[in-house]
Design a protein around this motif. Sequence first.
Motif, PDB file in Angstrom:
ATOM      1  N   ARG A  51       0.813  -1.209   0.000  1.00  0.00           N
ATOM      2  CA  ARG A  51       0.000   0.000   0.000  1.00  0.00           C
ATOM      3  C   ARG A  51       0.849   1.262   0.000  1.00  0.00           C
ATOM      4  N   ARG A 103      -2.702   2.473  10.025  1.00  0.00           N
ATOM      5  CA  ARG A 103      -3.266   3.737  10.478  1.00  0.00           C
ATOM      6  C   ARG A 103      -2.154   4.581  11.067  1.00  0.00           C
ATOM      7  N   VAL A 142     -14.761  -9.767   5.453  1.00  0.00           N
ATOM      8  CA  VAL A 142     -15.828  -8.772   5.357  1.00  0.00           C
ATOM      9  C   VAL A 142     -17.086  -9.428   4.783  1.00  0.00           C
ATOM     10  N   ASP A 154     -19.020  -2.712   6.007  1.00  0.00           N
ATOM     11  CA  ASP A 154     -17.808  -3.047   6.776  1.00  0.00           C
ATOM     12  C   ASP A 154     -16.541  -2.584   6.079  1.00  0.00           C
ATOM     13  N   LEU A 155     -16.682  -2.058   4.878  1.00  0.00           N
ATOM     14  CA  LEU A 155     -15.487  -1.718   4.096  1.00  0.00           C
ATOM     15  C   LEU A 155     -14.909  -0.349   4.449  1.00  0.00           C
ATOM     16  N   ASN A 156     -15.460   0.293   5.475  1.00  0.00           N
ATOM     17  CA  ASN A 156     -14.945   1.608   5.858  1.00  0.00           C
ATOM     18  C   ASN A 156     -13.426   1.573   6.002  1.00  0.00           C
ATOM     19  N   GLY A 157     -12.740   2.459   5.285  1.00  0.00           N
ATOM     20  CA  GLY A 157     -11.289   2.521   5.374  1.00  0.00           C
ATOM     21  C   GLY A 157     -10.581   1.655   4.358  1.00  0.00           C
ATOM     22  N   ALA A 158     -11.331   0.838   3.646  1.00  0.00           N
ATOM     23  CA  ALA A 158     -10.691  -0.031   2.653  1.00  0.00           C
ATOM     24  C   ALA A 158     -10.511   0.706   1.332  1.00  0.00           C
ATOM     25  N   PHE A 218      -7.843  -2.964   7.996  1.00  0.00           N
ATOM     26  CA  PHE A 218      -7.328  -3.357   6.686  1.00  0.00           C
ATOM     27  C   PHE A 218      -5.969  -2.748   6.407  1.00  0.00           C
ATOM     28  N   ASN A 219      -5.775  -1.595   6.990  1.00  0.00           N
ATOM     29  CA  ASN A 219      -4.668  -0.769   6.542  1.00  0.00           C
ATOM     30  C   ASN A 219      -3.822  -0.326   7.709  1.00  0.00           C
TER      31      ASN A 219
END
Lengths: 371, 394, 347
Positions: free
Chosen positions: A157, A230, C145, C150-154, A227-228
Amino acid sequence: MVRRPSPRAYAGQWLLLLAAAAVAWYIVSNAGDNLARRNMSFGFGFLWDVSNFDIPFRLVPWSEADTYGRALLVSFLNTIAVAACGIVAATLLGLFIGIMRLSANWLVRNIALSFVEFIRNTPQLIQIVFWYFAVLQTLPSPRQSIVLPAGMLLNIRGAYLPNAVMTPHGGLLSGLALLALAATPFLWRVRVGARRVGANALFLPVLALALFAAGVDHIDWPTLKGFNIRGGTQVPPEFVALWLGLSIYAAAFIAEIVRGSIEAISKGQSEAAQALGLKTGQRLFLIILPQALRIMVPQLTSQYLNIIKSSTLGAVVAYPEVMQIFAGTVMNQAGKEIETIIIVMAIFLAINLLTSAFMNWYNRRVALVER
Amino acid sequence: MPPRQPALIEGEMLEPAPGMQPPLAVETPSGARPLVPPRPARGGGAGIVGWLRLNLFGSVGNTALTLLVLGFLALILPPFIRWAVTDATIGGTARSACTGDGACWTFIRMRLPTFFYGHYPFSEWWRVDLAAVLLGVFSAPVMRDRTRHRGLWLVLLLTLFPLLAGILLAGGLPGLPPVDTNLWGGLMLDIIIAFVTVAGSLPLGILLALGRRSQLPIVRLLAVGFIELWRGVPLLTVLFMSAVLVPLFLPNGVSVDRLIRALIALVLFNAAYMAETVRGGLQGVAAGQEEAAYSVGLRWWQVQLFVVLPQALRYVVPGLVNNIVDLFKDTTLVTIVGLFDLLGAVSQALKDPAWLGFAKEGYVFSMLVFFVCCFAMSSYGRRFEKRLRRHHSG
Amino acid sequence: MRSRNMLAVCGLAAAAFLAQIGASSAQTEVKSPTLDAVKKRGQLICGIDTGIPGYAYQDSSGKWQGLDVALCRAIAAAVLGDPEKVKYIGTTSKVRFSVLQSGEIDVLIRDSELTLTRAGQLGLEEVTPNFYTGQTIMVRKSLGVQHVKDLNGATICLLTGTTLETNIADYNRANNIKIGTLLFDKPEEAFAAAESGRCDGYTDDGGSVAAARSTMKKPDDWIFLPETLSRQPLGPHTRQGDDRWTNIVRWSHFAMLEAEELGITKANVDEVRKASTDPQVKKFLGLEGDLGKGIGLDNDFAYKIVKAVGNYGEVYEATFGSKGLGLPRGLNNLYNKGGLMYPYSWY
């Protein structure tokens, strides 16, 4: 020097102008005709319409409810950002490789030569997609990030740098720090009595560091959440790929400019400097380079302009620069084909002409100083 | 040199004549290297030991540098060689053949025809091959040092050859079934585009260069405007214009093949760059030449065609070769407007579900192909330039 | 249903026939520039996708296949009598409409959504949907997911120049979450980015997402989220102002639907033509009436279409269905089987 053209030639040139005007009129009337036929209109009013799309990388705030006009500003700043970083990196790398090309060491010289030859003889577009798809996209997922020194993380990323969060007065303090840094080279040259300030001026950068540190509230370290990653500042791989592609390609050309300019400085200069007892590094940075710079500047400028123009290649690696956002998303959403391409072309043309004008002024100034 | 024309647009001073830039000399006489104190070859100047001492281990600093670089190479090269050669696979016909950790050249080998011919029908490949041979036949006399009627060959290369090759590739005659341009692709398309662009932009560039030096103000203004317009915008926007806007600029119902549209855009764009290169050469022709030609009663076009241009063009061959290398590299950009050149073919092959994950191989291969072509051209340009300077000084 | 209302049908057919006479006299004036150009050229120029499984892709022999390609072939069969007389132009999402507007292609059949903007600002005629779907998001199973929320931030990879980015922006604003996007020019680039893990997922219309999944290294690693972000009626576009041509495109599609409803397939069409006594079938295949002439084609144009490409159900099976990407028929079933495919009446 040559004889004047005949009166007939003077008259003939009006025919040429007429022909050019006719072609222009033909194009414009066809375009008007075609637009009318398709129920499309011409105008720049769409710049004030709400855009409703996301720009994944930006330097200034952006929300989906902003206008196309603001999208232009955001994407233009993205273009400038990658071009500016590219110019700095290309100059440093080019200078380095250019000096390597002149080394007495056979190995160093030829490695630099191979680099220059390979980069100059392969298409820049392939280099950019190579960096993006073949190198950066093989990095590990965020969960398996590569941990670099100083709390930096590297994964598919992008690169994540720690971010210094400022106290309310932090902005002012870091402004002062910048000022101190900028003043250092000037203070270096100032004379107090018979003596130069010289290396004593180095207290300024130290002061700048202290000022900056005083303004930092806390450091925001990048960490994995959800997911990422922060926290921290993310440098997306799209930016990195384009930046690498732009700067490495240009560096190969700059290296040749540097080498050529240094070789153009007469041998006597170097010998005289040697006779004065200057060391190799001093000879290079105090005697040769300042003179070579004068020869380099016009050629460097055209390389810099190339970097700016090539930044449009970012469209292939999804970097949201002006070409991708404007001649892509906006063109499709607003249906303004002619207008968007005119805007993008005008931006680059303006940058080019302004830079040319500035360089002309600069060249005249340098030439005057020389006499 | 004749006095410069008064600058019309400020950009005029910006770039040095491209033909004049310092050559990329592989070997420079050691005396021209100012950073190195000239040092006589000590201790048995001949033999490998002497060479090593002179070039790699001359001093403490030099030795350290050599060791540093050797260390760097030891770090970089072995993994690369392992990937590209020792651990690589080239045999087999399917993905399963690539079991090692190294590169999977099998992928390249299986896709090679598409990379070179695009979707050109297999039964008609001979036409592409024949066109390539013709290109060699026509360009060899132009490239060779001592050819009689070299100018004539150049004219043939730029007129007769495109005609023959065009008929051969597009077809439409009995015995030559038509092959639509959207089947053209791969490296073949890059070469076609580059050739047509050179053939079109060189004459136009010469006209523009003459126009920019003209004494007629309107002619000069138009030439400068044209040149600075194209040089000021990125090629990608120009190609995009050809794809999106040109149809709007044509009368309703008239449509032009998109390959031709891209070609027109490339010709206009590169003509501006060629014009600047040629202008550098025109400035290098001694003013006396022109004056002498006028004094024997030649007209303007005769002077330019028979006296000035033949001399100027000789000077600028290296610069023009640089232009050609640049535009050949730039042909990869047509993939962005939907044409299917080598890079396009590689990108599409990378999407094949049976061959996913070989981006490195694909891009390294296409870089190598371009490197071979461009390096050959650059080397030719440098050789020509060396000879030119020998002529000049000797 | 139909046989019961035979009388009404006949009456209407007679009325239509009378209307036809009136229309055909007017037709000598109403010209179709596109139809004329296609006939003169002897070739249909069809704008399709640059290559995406399901809609339009090249098989290993280099031949174009797919749902959109089948419609191109159907039109060519109807107009020129030969489904092979098509030149396919691959168009990117960015330039597709310009290419149509400029006249470079005769018809655009490129999994393109039918929208108000395109009808209005772009000056295009939206013929009829040939594929109903919705914007779908596909994510890696390992992400864990279950729902779009639920994908907030993806970050999601997608193609630029589409309606997709606007839909995500709308969704973000409506639900006050932040789904990031990364825009690519070409499907292969976007697929590669999703595959490598640069993005958490990939979004497009349902058919294209199924296509994307089929090109992944391990298709089973990916799941579709149950929600769709918008409905997406995809279909052919033509230029405004050429109504007769638009009709031909529309009725070529309907012919494939009608054939499916009548149970006529590529395999049995000749047999049916010989044996059938059903007046509906006879009219459809051009044995009775003058229906084809009315839109500027031969009366047996539907026969030619079915003979060349088969009915809609056959085409779907081969492209998106069990023999292709394995996508259930769903909305794309005939109206009498629970779907939305509802051809206009064939008389």
